[in-house]
Design a protein around this motif. Structure first.
Motif, PDB file in Angstrom:
ATOM      1  N   ALA A 157     -13.176  67.381  39.743  1.00  0.00           N
ATOM      2  CA  ALA A 157     -13.584  68.651  39.155  1.00  0.00           C
ATOM      3  C   ALA A 157     -12.399  69.295  38.446  1.00  0.00           C
ATOM      4  O   ALA A 157     -11.340  69.512  39.042  1.00  0.00           O
ATOM      5  N   GLY A 158     -12.542  69.568  37.152  1.00  0.00           N
ATOM      6  CA  GLY A 158     -11.497  70.270  36.404  1.00  0.00           C
ATOM      7  C   GLY A 158     -10.242  69.455  36.141  1.00  0.00           C
ATOM      8  O   GLY A 158      -9.212  70.016  35.760  1.00  0.00           O
ATOM      9  N   ILE A 159     -10.295  68.145  36.338  1.00  0.00           N
ATOM     10  CA  ILE A 159      -9.137  67.281  36.085  1.00  0.00           C
ATOM     11  C   ILE A 159      -9.598  66.121  35.199  1.00  0.00           C
ATOM     12  O   ILE A 159     -10.581  65.449  35.527  1.00  0.00           O
ATOM     13  N   TYR A 160      -8.890  65.908  34.111  1.00  0.00           N
ATOM     14  CA  TYR A 160      -9.336  64.963  33.088  1.00  0.00           C
ATOM     15  C   TYR A 160      -8.261  63.961  32.713  1.00  0.00           C
ATOM     16  O   TYR A 160      -7.082  64.291  32.673  1.00  0.00           O
ATOM     17  N   SER A 161      -8.717  62.753  32.380  1.00  0.00           N
ATOM     18  CA  SER A 161      -7.865  61.815  31.659  1.00  0.00           C
ATOM     19  C   SER A 161      -8.073  62.051  30.172  1.00  0.00           C
ATOM     20  O   SER A 161      -9.188  62.334  29.734  1.00  0.00           O
ATOM     21  N   TRP A 162      -6.987  61.902  29.435  1.00  0.00           N
ATOM     22  CA  TRP A 162      -7.031  62.028  27.980  1.00  0.00           C
ATOM     23  C   TRP A 162      -7.113  60.623  27.411  1.00  0.00           C
ATOM     24  O   TRP A 162      -6.125  59.879  27.429  1.00  0.00           O
ATOM     25  N   LEU A 163      -8.303  60.259  26.950  1.00  0.00           N
ATOM     26  CA  LEU A 163      -8.474  58.945  26.353  1.00  0.00           C
ATOM     27  C   LEU A 163      -7.743  58.930  25.006  1.00  0.00           C
ATOM     28  O   LEU A 163      -7.322  59.975  24.518  1.00  0.00           O
ATOM     29  N   PRO A 164      -7.563  57.730  24.414  1.00  0.00           N
ATOM     30  CA  PRO A 164      -6.653  57.657  23.258  1.00  0.00           C
ATOM     31  C   PRO A 164      -6.895  58.687  22.158  1.00  0.00           C
ATOM     32  O   PRO A 164      -5.935  59.286  21.657  1.00  0.00           O
TER      33      PRO A 164
END
Lengths: 446, 446
Positions: free
Chosen positions: A37-44
């Protein structure tokens, strides 16, 4: 970059959890993926925009004379006990205990740590003025993280801190930050309006928030319509010029513009009725002057010109780097997808081959690709065997401002098609004309 | 950058806690400041070197076709329970509980998270090969953090992950990483020797560590002296060329070179005695091939050419970005301070004004400063009123490879002095000759 070798996992369907356009579009365009929740990976693709925004922030901070450094994400609780904020900060502070049972926390902001660094290393008024900043991941354990990276828990922020001998010097630092922020946001294609705001847990009386108007904004805002007519433009600023910075401050903050926290109905009603506006806004930055609040609590003094110790006058200044992606998309999209402003686009141009596998068309695309890269432009080349319709839909979704389309029919006449994502207008041009046109467009965004 | 406006808190005395040269010198040169055990702030000078090293890593990764992205620092425990490592990983994993009582952790590495991203987004063998990487802060709660950023708790690492259809493809990815790492370290002025090592908690049988020889290294190493004669140099590499990458792998790993973890006395004794070496080394990177260990545990498959699901073959590949600063300094310093290799120096050249306040000398320095910057070189200009001896001592301590000294006597003859930090040799030149010389020196390090 050739799409066949890239990692761009676009989604056909809109994930059910996304309530606002920017969240939906960032998921659909393969820019981010939630891990908690509220934490993301930044894809390319998302990572490219994030880096571009960081780069603009770095350039504008350094142009204003501010010095980059980097503080760690984890902080010792002791520093926050010194300032008194360890107990005062609520459950949004993520508290951690390490294997030695020491109390730590994931920094939500860095006033204490930077004050500690400066008090240990700056002894004399001769070492002032000093403004240090960093761009680092922060954590706020929001009760209800939502709207993707707009209100995430782990987020990237630029936070800067000025240290000055006097209140007057610190107010110049405040104005200097306001000027540099106006310029920073405009380079990203955003109008961010400085509004008088509330200082919250940072403290102090002088504070402005920068808000981007958008229906999905979480803040209610009240302003004189004249503020939206102001543009910073291509001004030549000397950041050491106290009067010039104060002039810009005056120009951009003298008209009524406030968030609901500081709204004053009587003052608002004094504006001619035709110019009164209420709207919603997304907060993308905030500047503070809080005097000696932290330097008093933490004993941060320098030797003044008369040899006596003087507590440092301080302010802090933040830009929500990861949140800016959401704000930019909220302000720049349509039914088909994102429309990146030229200043922050992940690639300068998309190249669509209408007949992949056809020798002549492939060769023409390769030539244009090389010519664009030689001109310093970044290209996403869709070299897949997908149908033209699917290629166009992906390009519209990910929102590159310009598209070059290459097909056998046009090539027979020596032409390719150059299309603006924003207007949808296309033009037939010789390949070298298209390269020259784009070089010109992007010359203002280097 | 003018030193009078910079933040460079050099220390005259060596802090008592620093046991090795790199830690002492990073503290004395005002590059880092400890905030908790094993956790450091990167002061402006240290931050510049860190960014430069990151930049080289990015360039070499992208040259090899690897795609940048960014995963968050905090991870959900659930992913690690899937792989079975949540319980297996010892107290070095920093475990965190958020306000909703969810189990989280500060990532020490990212095999689980990247496998989750790929299994959600990659469906077909046609989307392979794929190598994703990021440069992100990690945390390992070391029992005894020591030696500054050499063995810190919060540290910056580049970690990359390859996903391939077959073991053969994954071994090419392994070789490709080895090649790109050799090139990466050489650009930083380091000789890092690939040595057969133990895979530890990452898993798998195929793994090489890259070690920089240094007396203060924590690993004991055993090698054939012929390995130190190998240099990567300026080779033209096609990273898609399987045979070429395998050839480099063969060239750099066929001779005996092992850490104590995998040392084999019988094999070692088979080397002619004159070529047997034992030494100490600093680990600055490691590559792994571990097959389907994570894809089996986490169900990461793609549809193969025959339509059946195939588990992904994976490897992971790490470079210790923050630790590299320590390793570079251990290998490049003398009694007076650091000696930066040209590839990673925080500023290309130091400019020392011997008579600050003298109109002609100041004007000459301003002119040289501008000419250097116009040539794309970064300059630290000591424009303070300190004595010449103090200025030289600071320049020697912070270790810029080249120094230009400007004084009235030389100027009368139209000359300045250009000094090499490494050799100590000085030469008198016209200012424009010095600029031309430095442009040439740094042309190889862009």
């Amino acid at each position: 970059m050739r799409l066949s070798r890239y990692f761009l996992p676009v989604l056909k369907e809109t994930p059910a959890e996304a309530q606002i356009a920017s969240h939906r579009l960032m998921l659909r365009a393969g820019m981010i993926k939630q891990s908690s929740a509220g934490i993301y990976s930044w894809l390319p693709l998302g990572h490219r925009v994030l880096r571009r925004i960081e780069q603009i922030v770095h350039e504008e901070q350094q142009r204003a004379g501010h010095i980059p450094m980097l503080m760690p994400t984890l902080q010792p609780a002791d520093l926050w006990k010194e300032s008194g904020r360890y107990d005062a900060y609520g459950p949004e502070m993520l508290r951690i205990r390490d294997r030695q049972d020491r109390d730590m926390l994931y920094g939500p902001t860095n006033e204490e740590m930077i004050t500690d660094i400066v008090r240990s290393n700056v002894a004399s008024y001769k070492d002032l003025p000093l403004t240090l900043y960093h761009i680092q991941w922060k954590f706020r354990d929001e009760m209800r993280p939502r709207f993707g990276v707009m209100r995430g828990r782990e987020f990237l922020m630029k936070d800067g801190y000025n240290f000055d001998l006097t209140r007057e010097d610190a107010l110049h630092a405040y104005n200097r930050h306001l000027v540099s922020y106006l310029r920073t946001y405009e380079r990203m294609g955003l109008q961010a309006i400085p509004m008088r705001a509330d200082s919250g847990p940072i403290g102090g009386d002088d504070t402005h928030e920068f808000l981007v108007l958008a229906e999905t904004g979480e803040s209610e805002v009240f302003y004189d319509s004249e503020v939206t007519d102001l543009t910073f433009g291509d001004r030549d600023i000397d950041y050491d010029d106290v009067a010039q910075c104060a002039g810009v401050m005056e120009e951009f903050t003298s008209r009524y513009a406030r968030t609901d926290e500081t709204h004053d109905e009587a003052l608002f009603n004094a504006i001619p009725e035709a110019r009164r506006r209420t709207a919603r806004g997304i907060e993308v930055g905030q500047i503070f002057y809080f005097g000696t609040k932290y330097s008093d609590a933490m004993g941060a003094t320098v030797q003044g010109p008369d040899g006596k110790p003087v507590p440092l006058h301080m302010g802090s200044h933040g830009i929500g780097v990861s949140r800016l992606l959401s704000a930019i998309i909220e302000a720049n999209h349509d039914d088909k997808g994102i429309i990146w402003p030229e200043g922050v686009t992940p690639f300068h141009v998309g190249l669509v081959n209408l007949k992949q596998g056809d020798g002549a068309t492939d060769a023409a695309c390769d030539g244009i690709y090389q010519a664009l890269e030689a001109a310093g432009l970044t290209v996403l080349y869709d070299d897949t065997k997908d149908r033209a319709g699917a290629k166009f839909a992906t390009m519209d979704l990910i929102g590159l401002p310009w598209r070059i389309t290459v097909g056998p029919r046009g090539l027979a006449a020596g032409k390719i098609e150059l299309t603006s994502r924003r207007t949808g207008e296309s033009e037939e041009l010789a390949p070298e004309e298209a390269v020259a046109r784009l070089s010109e467009v992007y010359a203002a965004h280097r």
